[in-house]
Design an enzyme around this catalytic site. Structure first.
Site, short mmCIF file in Angstrom:
data_model
loop_
_atom_site.label_atom_id
_atom_site.label_comp_id
_atom_site.label_asym_id
_atom_site.label_seq_id
_atom_site.Cartn_x
_atom_site.Cartn_y
_atom_site.Cartn_z
N SER A 14 73.05 -15.58 5.74
CA SER A 14 73.82 -15.09 4.60
C SER A 14 72.88 -14.59 3.50
CB SER A 14 74.77 -16.19 4.11
OG SER A 14 74.05 -17.38 3.80
N ASP A 187 69.68 -18.46 -9.84
CA ASP A 187 71.01 -18.60 -10.43
C ASP A 187 71.65 -19.95 -10.11
OD1 ASP A 187 71.36 -18.27 -7.76
OD2 ASP A 187 72.67 -16.51 -7.89
N HIS A 190 70.42 -19.26 -5.31
CA HIS A 190 69.48 -18.46 -4.54
C HIS A 190 68.04 -18.76 -4.95
CE1 HIS A 190 73.31 -16.14 -4.38
NE2 HIS A 190 72.99 -16.18 -3.09
#
Length: 256
Positions: A14, A187, A190
């Site tokens: 992902s 953030d 990530h």
């Protein structure tokens, strides 16, 4: 394809994978380390979970492909571990279904060829306070917790033990740093460049210690066009040349 033929490494997952070729990302660093040794291909899909991956794995990795990867590094779990939405929509995958999906993915990739190797990456931790600051008029509330990440990470480690798949426990590795919540994540979810460095260190450790034949560690792979040439840089004596194909002076960190 271009030649000469090199081992093929595929990064599949992902957003942790899709963003890994960004500045200081772990995918970009691996591509640099293996720049004359293996081709590293990105198959990262932001927002995906393990169920979506199972749906299309045969398209990402066709079994009739002429060239099969030597190594596939797989990451799913962060989105799976998110809190569910009342509508039933969204990326959440219940833990038993996540385990089932990851077993399907592992079995499929291991079946691509006798020499295809697999490394799974578990969920990294999340900075819950930072995540709470993330908001968008386009999205419903993002429900992420470090407790949930731990459960999915531990489940991934356990299924890898059962299936004899190499695994990097990112949830544990990243939290070894005291300031991980601010230094290793951008953030809250990530990876920063510093967090990505930990991923690279852990992957290289697996590659160095795995009992694979042939070894896929960068020091064990042949360097492309490594033979000496009169066209190399001229040595200080003015009578010979210096082959710099193995030089790593441009690395900000010397990798092992």
């Amino acid at each position: 394809m271009v030649g000469p033929s090199r081992p093929l490494f595929v990064l599949f997952g992902s957003s942790i994978v899709q963003f890994s070729f960004g500045h200081g990302g772990w995918g970009a660093t691996l591509a640099d380390i293996y720049s004359r040794k293996a081709d590293i291909v990105l198959r990262g899909y932001s927002g995906w979970n393990s169920s979506r991956a199972v749906e299309v794995i045969d398209q990402v990795f066709p079994k009739d492909a002429v060239i099969q990867p030597s190594l596939v590094i797989v990451y799913f779990g962060g989105n799976d571990s998110m809190g569910g939405h009342p509508s039933g929509l969204g990326p959440h995958v219940p833990l038993p279904k996540y385990v089932e999906n990851m077993k399907i993915i592992a079995s499929y990739i291991k079946g691509l060829s006798e020499k295809t190797r697999v490394i799974f990456l578990t969920c990294p931790p999340v900075n819950e306070e930072k995540v709470k600051q993330l908001s968008s008029d386009l999205l419903s509330e993002l429900v992420r917790s470090n407790e949930s990440c731990q459960k999915y990470s531990e489940a991934c480690v356990e299924l890898c033990r059962e299936m004899e798949v190499e695994v990097v426990d990112l949830w544990t590795a990243i939290q070894r740093k005291d300031d991980w919540a601010t230094s290793c994540l951008t953030d809250g979810v990530h990876l920063s460049a510093e967090g990505s460095d930990i991923v690279v260190e852990e992957i290289l450790k697996v590659l160095r210690e795995a009992k694979w034949a042939p070894s896929l560690h960068w020091r064990s792979l042949a360097t492309e066009f490594s033979e000496d040439s009169p066209y190399d840089l001229v040595a200080a004596d003015g009578k010979s040349t210096v082959n710099i194909c193995q030089s790593t002076f441009h690395w900000s960190k010397q990798w092992d």
